[in-house]
Design a protein around this motif. Structure first.
Motif, PDB file in Angstrom:
ATOM      1  N   ILE A   1      61.509  40.411  74.277  1.00  0.00           N
ATOM      2  CA  ILE A   1      60.255  41.165  74.377  1.00  0.00           C
ATOM      3  C   ILE A   1      59.221  40.629  73.400  1.00  0.00           C
ATOM      4  O   ILE A   1      58.023  40.566  73.712  1.00  0.00           O
ATOM      5  CB  ILE A   1      60.504  42.667  74.118  1.00  0.00           C
ATOM      6  CG1 ILE A   1      61.410  43.257  75.208  1.00  0.00           C
ATOM      7  CG2 ILE A   1      59.193  43.448  74.069  1.00  0.00           C
ATOM      8  CD1 ILE A   1      61.881  44.680  74.916  1.00  0.00           C
ATOM      9  N   ALA A   2      59.675  40.204  72.211  1.00  0.00           N
ATOM     10  CA  ALA A   2      58.756  39.704  71.183  1.00  0.00           C
ATOM     11  C   ALA A   2      57.974  38.485  71.652  1.00  0.00           C
ATOM     12  O   ALA A   2      56.865  38.215  71.174  1.00  0.00           O
ATOM     13  CB  ALA A   2      59.535  39.377  69.911  1.00  0.00           C
ATOM     14  N   GLU A   3      58.534  37.741  72.611  1.00  0.00           N
ATOM     15  CA  GLU A   3      57.876  36.530  73.111  1.00  0.00           C
ATOM     16  C   GLU A   3      56.902  36.802  74.257  1.00  0.00           C
ATOM     17  O   GLU A   3      56.159  35.913  74.667  1.00  0.00           O
ATOM     18  CB  GLU A   3      58.936  35.525  73.582  1.00  0.00           C
ATOM     19  CG  GLU A   3      59.867  35.034  72.480  1.00  0.00           C
ATOM     20  CD  GLU A   3      60.901  34.055  73.008  1.00  0.00           C
ATOM     21  OE1 GLU A   3      60.568  33.286  73.929  1.00  0.00           O
ATOM     22  OE2 GLU A   3      62.047  34.074  72.516  1.00  0.00           O
TER      23      GLU A   3
ATOM     24  N   ALA B   1      49.025  40.824  75.843  1.00  0.00           N
ATOM     25  CA  ALA B   1      48.196  41.370  76.930  1.00  0.00           C
ATOM     26  C   ALA B   1      49.040  42.041  78.003  1.00  0.00           C
ATOM     27  O   ALA B   1      48.585  42.968  78.670  1.00  0.00           O
ATOM     28  CB  ALA B   1      47.364  40.252  77.558  1.00  0.00           C
ATOM     29  N   TYR B   2      50.274  41.580  78.174  1.00  0.00           N
ATOM     30  CA  TYR B   2      51.160  42.148  79.185  1.00  0.00           C
ATOM     31  C   TYR B   2      51.874  43.403  78.686  1.00  0.00           C
ATOM     32  O   TYR B   2      52.451  44.141  79.485  1.00  0.00           O
ATOM     33  CB  TYR B   2      52.209  41.131  79.623  1.00  0.00           C
ATOM     34  CG  TYR B   2      51.653  39.920  80.357  1.00  0.00           C
ATOM     35  CD1 TYR B   2      50.317  39.860  80.757  1.00  0.00           C
ATOM     36  CD2 TYR B   2      52.472  38.837  80.644  1.00  0.00           C
ATOM     37  CE1 TYR B   2      49.815  38.750  81.418  1.00  0.00           C
ATOM     38  CE2 TYR B   2      51.981  37.718  81.318  1.00  0.00           C
ATOM     39  CZ  TYR B   2      50.649  37.680  81.693  1.00  0.00           C
ATOM     40  OH  TYR B   2      50.163  36.589  82.355  1.00  0.00           O
ATOM     41  N   LYS B   3      51.868  43.609  77.356  1.00  0.00           N
ATOM     42  CA  LYS B   3      52.622  44.724  76.774  1.00  0.00           C
ATOM     43  C   LYS B   3      51.753  45.883  76.315  1.00  0.00           C
ATOM     44  O   LYS B   3      52.237  47.016  76.214  1.00  0.00           O
ATOM     45  CB  LYS B   3      53.433  44.231  75.571  1.00  0.00           C
ATOM     46  CG  LYS B   3      54.487  43.206  75.888  1.00  0.00           C
ATOM     47  CD  LYS B   3      55.348  42.875  74.677  1.00  0.00           C
ATOM     48  CE  LYS B   3      54.604  42.105  73.609  1.00  0.00           C
ATOM     49  NZ  LYS B   3      55.487  41.653  72.530  1.00  0.00           N
TER      50      LYS B   3
ATOM     51  N   PHE C   1      57.078  42.128  83.159  1.00  0.00           N
ATOM     52  CA  PHE C   1      55.893  42.472  82.376  1.00  0.00           C
ATOM     53  C   PHE C   1      54.618  41.945  83.041  1.00  0.00           C
ATOM     54  O   PHE C   1      53.577  42.608  83.030  1.00  0.00           O
ATOM     55  CB  PHE C   1      56.011  41.924  80.949  1.00  0.00           C
ATOM     56  CG  PHE C   1      56.761  42.834  80.023  1.00  0.00           C
ATOM     57  CD1 PHE C   1      56.109  43.856  79.345  1.00  0.00           C
ATOM     58  CD2 PHE C   1      58.123  42.670  79.822  1.00  0.00           C
ATOM     59  CE1 PHE C   1      56.797  44.708  78.497  1.00  0.00           C
ATOM     60  CE2 PHE C   1      58.826  43.515  78.975  1.00  0.00           C
ATOM     61  CZ  PHE C   1      58.164  44.541  78.310  1.00  0.00           C
ATOM     62  N   TYR C   2      54.707  40.753  83.608  1.00  0.00           N
ATOM     63  CA  TYR C   2      53.571  40.172  84.323  1.00  0.00           C
ATOM     64  C   TYR C   2      53.189  41.054  85.519  1.00  0.00           C
ATOM     65  O   TYR C   2      52.010  41.361  85.738  1.00  0.00           O
ATOM     66  CB  TYR C   2      53.938  38.762  84.784  1.00  0.00           C
ATOM     67  CG  TYR C   2      52.952  38.121  85.728  1.00  0.00           C
ATOM     68  CD1 TYR C   2      51.676  37.747  85.298  1.00  0.00           C
ATOM     69  CD2 TYR C   2      53.295  37.874  87.060  1.00  0.00           C
ATOM     70  CE1 TYR C   2      50.781  37.151  86.165  1.00  0.00           C
ATOM     71  CE2 TYR C   2      52.405  37.277  87.930  1.00  0.00           C
ATOM     72  CZ  TYR C   2      51.148  36.912  87.477  1.00  0.00           C
ATOM     73  OH  TYR C   2      50.256  36.327  88.346  1.00  0.00           O
ATOM     74  N   ILE C   3      54.199  41.489  86.279  1.00  0.00           N
ATOM     75  CA  ILE C   3      53.960  42.371  87.429  1.00  0.00           C
ATOM     76  C   ILE C   3      53.384  43.701  86.966  1.00  0.00           C
ATOM     77  O   ILE C   3      52.444  44.234  87.565  1.00  0.00           O
ATOM     78  CB  ILE C   3      55.276  42.594  88.205  1.00  0.00           C
ATOM     79  CG1 ILE C   3      55.717  41.301  88.893  1.00  0.00           C
ATOM     80  CG2 ILE C   3      55.121  43.709  89.243  1.00  0.00           C
ATOM     81  CD1 ILE C   3      57.111  41.355  89.443  1.00  0.00           C
TER      82      ILE C   3
END
Length: 282
Positions: free
Chosen positions: A210-212, A216-218, A156-158
């Motif tokens: 995913i909830a964690e 901003a990444y999602k 997600f960061y990438i």
């Protein structure tokens, strides 16, 4: 949730036909992740070599690329690993040409050894390009493993940094977990029920991860979960190839005394075929 930060990116610099493309990919990623780039050449230092490398990365130097050139003689695997350790490389980029015989040779002699021994994450590039090709779809493993949270959060960061549009988290379920011999309607229904329950279990586990993930990444990314029944490593590789993913993110195998028996079960299938660019998170 902790994702893998890439503060220092390393790349093995070989004077091959793909040199410019590999350098461009590495330099671009360094700018995207605001990382230092360490360029490692296994061989004697010369003014000609240094000049050629600098000419290729000059456009990125103009954009304030933070870089360091390292020349060192010795065994390629040993040199790349030792320099990576010395320079605290978080992500090591290895490029491979797409000619079948060369890929098999390259992976057999260099990348497999480095992947097994490296203490940093590895990015295997099979399609380096001078012109940027957008990373639109990332596939990441959703194995029930202690390293999976980091792999998913890093994906997600990438995705956020590269502005990817879609992430698919693949839950590989082995056939042994279903373990029903289908020979009539009753056993077929039983098999279907077991598969559905396993899928719901895996979806629930992955959704809790995913909830964690920071919002901003999602927010700009479509997220999908996909259960696959089959052999680990082999199944996700073929899935990534089938949907034409731009990047496959995998956990690094756990190093144990049974390393050589465990390793082939997952990453070895990926390394043997490389369905797309592959990132192995350490």
């Amino acid at each position: 949730m902790t994702h893998k930060n890439f503060k220092t990116i390393g790349i093995g610099v070989a004077f091959s036909p793909n040199l410019k493309a590999n350098l461009y990919e590495a330099a671009r990623l360094s700018l995207y992740f605001e990382s230092k780039l360490v360029l490692i050449h296994v061989g004697e230092k010369s003014q000609e070599k240094e000049q050629q490398i600098l000419e290729f990365i000059q456009p990125f130097i103009n954009d304030n690329l933070n870089y360091e050139l390292v020349f060192k003689t010795g065994n390629p695997v040993d040199v790349i690993l030792s320099v990576s350790e010395e320079k605290n490389v978080d992500l090591l980029i290895l490029g491979a040409l797409q000619k079948e015989n060369f890929v098999q040779y390259y992976l057999g002699t260099i990348a497999r050894k480095i992947t097994r021994q490296a203490n940093c994450s590895i990015l295997l590039l099979i399609k380096p390009s001078v012109e940027r090709i957008a990373c639109k779809h990332i596939v990441v493993n959703g194995l029930n493993d202690t390293k999976t949270k980091k792999a998913i959060s890093t994906a997600f960061y990438i995705s956020h940094k590269l502005q990817s549009k879609k992430i698919t988290i693949v839950e590989e379920i082995t056939k042994q977990e279903v373990a029903v011999s289908v020979d009539d309607d009753k056993s077929l229904r039983k098999s279907a029920i077991i598969k559905e329950r396993l899928k719901m279990r895996e979806d629930s586990r992955v959704n809790s991860i995913i909830a964690e993930i920071p919002e901003a990444y999602k927010s700009q990314t479509i997220t999908k979960t996909q259960s696959i029944f089959g052999k680990r490593g082999y199944s996700i590789g073929h899935y990534a190839q089938f949907i034409r993913a731009d990047l496959l993110v995998m956990n690094a195998p756990i190093k144990t005394s049974f390393w050589d028996r465990i390793f082939p079960h997952d990453i070895e299938y990926i390394l043997s075929e490389l369905p797309t660019d592959v990132l192995i998170i350490q």
